[in-house]
Scaffold this active site. Sequence first.
Site, mmCIF file in Angstrom:
data_model
loop_
_atom_site.group_PDB
_atom_site.id
_atom_site.type_symbol
_atom_site.label_atom_id
_atom_site.label_comp_id
_atom_site.label_asym_id
_atom_site.label_seq_id
_atom_site.Cartn_x
_atom_site.Cartn_y
_atom_site.Cartn_z
ATOM 1 N N LYS A 486 0.820 -1.217 0.000
ATOM 2 C CA LYS A 486 0.000 0.000 0.000
ATOM 3 C C LYS A 486 0.852 1.265 0.000
ATOM 4 O O LYS A 486 2.047 1.247 0.323
ATOM 5 C CB LYS A 486 -0.993 -0.038 1.166
ATOM 6 C CG LYS A 486 -2.088 -1.076 0.915
ATOM 7 C CD LYS A 486 -3.232 -1.004 1.885
ATOM 8 C CE LYS A 486 -4.342 -1.964 1.432
ATOM 9 N NZ LYS A 486 -5.458 -2.021 2.386
ATOM 10 N N ARG A 521 -3.418 -10.403 4.667
ATOM 11 C CA ARG A 521 -3.805 -10.466 3.249
ATOM 12 C C ARG A 521 -2.658 -9.884 2.433
ATOM 13 O O ARG A 521 -2.303 -8.710 2.592
ATOM 14 C CB ARG A 521 -5.087 -9.662 3.055
ATOM 15 C CG ARG A 521 -5.660 -9.658 1.655
ATOM 16 C CD ARG A 521 -6.977 -8.870 1.640
ATOM 17 N NE ARG A 521 -7.574 -8.839 0.304
ATOM 18 C CZ ARG A 521 -7.321 -7.907 -0.607
ATOM 19 N NH1 ARG A 521 -6.449 -6.940 -0.334
ATOM 20 N NH2 ARG A 521 -7.914 -7.952 -1.783
#
Length: 541
Positions: A486, A521
């Site tokens: 991210k 994840r």
Amino acid sequence: MKGFTLIVGKQLSQTRLFSPRVRYVCSSCRNLRVSRIEQRQFSQTAPAPADLLTFKKYTLPRDFKPKEVNLPAKMTSPPPPDPARKRLAYIALGSNLGDRIGWIEKACAELDARGIRVKRTSCLWETEPMYVLDQDRFVNGVCEVETTLEPLALLDALQDIENSLGRKKIIDKGPRNIDLDILLYDNIKFNHERLTIPHIGIPEREFVLRPLAELIPGKPIDPNRPWTLTRDYLDALPPTATPITTMTPLSAHHPPIMALNRARKTHVMGILNMTPDSFSDGGKNISAEESTLASNIRSFLDAGATMIDVGGQSTAPNAPEVSVEEELNRVLPAIKLIRSHFSDRPVLISVDTYRASVAEAAVAAGADIVNDVSGGSMDPEMLPTVARLGTTICLMHMRGTPATMNSLAEYPDAEGGLIGGIARELVDRVAAAEAAGIRRWRIVLDPGLGFAKVGRQNVDVLRNLDEMRFWPGLQGLPWLVGSSRKSFIGRVTGVPTPKERIWGTAATVAAAVQGGADVVRVHDVREMAQVVAMADAIWRY
């Protein structure tokens, strides 16, 4: 003047001790022409010594008569009970034979089917047997129900459910596939040869008090002892040698998540984006041949993934929204491929969607878990649909939509700041899920890194994950953390390309395991599975 009464009130607000020569009379007493005849000292700043009283002694005039009190000339009997009035009761749930969670879920479904509405449930807890020790561990929980049945009629209904599910009582407190007991009923005491309310075993049983305290921590159990609350009974129990843990089922063929078991292993969830525009790997899988896609999935499983998250709608900021039909065309073939090609592998499938219709179709195709980035807020049918399907759902924290979320990242200190704001809003989503009929033991939480959190806010979330795990209203629930590649990692490390953020992602995955995450994840399954294995060795023992 013949008599007196004691009028009890708050201590005086002044911080100094008052002179006994000063006269103080409350306004209501002044209006009644009551005079004070005994002088005492009062203090607000410290606990009163034994010789200081917090009441005043007054005398009443001989002709005093209380006003605005209208007593009937003759007392009448109370009205008969209303048979249609809804009562609140708390039912203990237990099983230690066969599919223990499955039996409990069938019992709850039977309660609903018979008009005994299950309003809320606790988590499910795995506990050691009590009384008869030579038997398997139990799964225990409590449900809050609404019913019009009187206590004995409710008992009859519970016993009929037990019989319909095949319970056979061989020895008292011995093995059983299902056990239903009335713990509390409408704040009353009830004594009958068949039933005692409150249940006499509550004070000594952690397997009852632990789930009951999730639902009503501040409620007294015994109406005759209203000062002793459920959590007080729980706190009074001696510590057990092995702390009990919650259980979150993932599928009928996989072990549940034991979120409070220190030695539990962290699940690695591989990301399978079936989209052309995901921020990190868009287009990699959507255009792949079936054999190539199967090879990618096999590499995930060989590297250590225990879950695969299949998504057909990008949730990157400003990504266009696709139609339901397009999303279905993307995710269903991938789910069916996993089920057909890897039926011999113990893999769990999660569908990443905020649409109820996609979730339902995905579950029908073989998905085990619904992973909703909106926490069930973007489609009003999502939570009722998941409740009807009986699947586990991951509720992620987000504000607004993927298009607006980055403008909604303010968390004022007056409202609890970042961590308090996320936790409180997740408590609201859990409550919404329960109101829709989702059992508490079917809920997983996600703090939503990158969703309505910008820059170093995401670092703060990772740093304080353990605090959120034990936030009131969220205790005992498992957590999923998705930090992979991210943008906040790129800002901290100076790596602009998402695919090159492996080392920064590794640090966030280790921090998530240390903070108590149950699932991570990730895109880079092989590398992150190694990070998880090492982090588990350090912190999960």
